[in-house]
Design a protein around this motif. Structure first.
Motif, short mmCIF file in Angstrom:
data_model
loop_
_atom_site.label_atom_id
_atom_site.label_comp_id
_atom_site.label_asym_id
_atom_site.label_seq_id
_atom_site.Cartn_x
_atom_site.Cartn_y
_atom_site.Cartn_z
N LEU A 13 0.83 -1.21 0.00
CA LEU A 13 0.00 0.00 0.00
C LEU A 13 0.86 1.25 0.00
CD1 LEU A 13 -2.85 -1.01 2.47
CD2 LEU A 13 -3.03 -0.62 0.01
N SER A 14 1.96 1.23 0.71
CA SER A 14 2.86 2.38 0.73
C SER A 14 3.45 2.64 -0.65
CB SER A 14 3.99 2.16 1.73
OG SER A 14 3.50 2.01 3.02
N ILE A 15 3.87 1.58 -1.31
CA ILE A 15 4.43 1.73 -2.66
C ILE A 15 3.37 2.23 -3.63
CG2 ILE A 15 5.36 0.43 -4.62
CD1 ILE A 15 6.88 -1.28 -2.57
N ALA A 16 2.15 1.71 -3.51
CA ALA A 16 1.06 2.17 -4.39
C ALA A 16 0.74 3.63 -4.14
CB ALA A 16 -0.18 1.30 -4.17
N THR A 17 0.72 4.04 -2.88
CA THR A 17 0.43 5.44 -2.56
C THR A 17 1.52 6.35 -3.10
OG1 THR A 17 -0.73 4.76 -0.55
CG2 THR A 17 -0.01 7.05 -0.67
N LEU A 18 2.77 5.98 -2.90
CA LEU A 18 3.86 6.81 -3.40
C LEU A 18 3.92 6.84 -4.92
CD1 LEU A 18 6.73 5.92 -0.92
CD2 LEU A 18 5.54 8.09 -1.13
N SER A 19 3.54 5.77 -5.57
CA SER A 19 3.58 5.76 -7.03
C SER A 19 2.49 6.64 -7.63
CB SER A 19 3.45 4.33 -7.55
OG SER A 19 2.16 3.83 -7.30
N HIS A 20 1.42 6.89 -6.90
CA HIS A 20 0.34 7.73 -7.41
C HIS A 20 0.46 9.19 -6.97
CE1 HIS A 20 -1.74 4.47 -9.24
NE2 HIS A 20 -1.89 3.82 -8.11
N SER A 21 1.42 9.50 -6.11
CA SER A 21 1.56 10.87 -5.63
C SER A 21 2.32 11.72 -6.65
CB SER A 21 2.27 10.91 -4.28
OG SER A 21 3.57 10.40 -4.41
#
Length: 58
Positions: A24-32
């Motif tokens: 989830l952290s990687i997904a959040t950072l990839s969409h920021s």
């Protein structure tokens, strides 16, 4: 195999929870929307960590 999983069920749950959090952290950072423009200026308020140029703080 099933007996070993049941015996170490708490470890399996912790590993899966950590994997989900990392995912989830990687997904959040990839969409920021990150850019270098936000780091052009020094912060106007708050604590700042200053590292001496000569490295004397070590």
């Amino acid at each position: 195999m099933r007996a070993q999983l049941v015996r170490h069920f708490d470890v399996v749950v912790v590993v899966w929870a950590l994997a989900l959090l990392v995912g989830l952290s990687i997904a959040t950072l990839s969409h920021s929307q990150l850019s270098n423009a936000q780091w052009d200026h020094a912060p106007q308020a708050g604590a700042v960590w200053v590292v001496p140029a000569d490295g004397a703080g070590n």
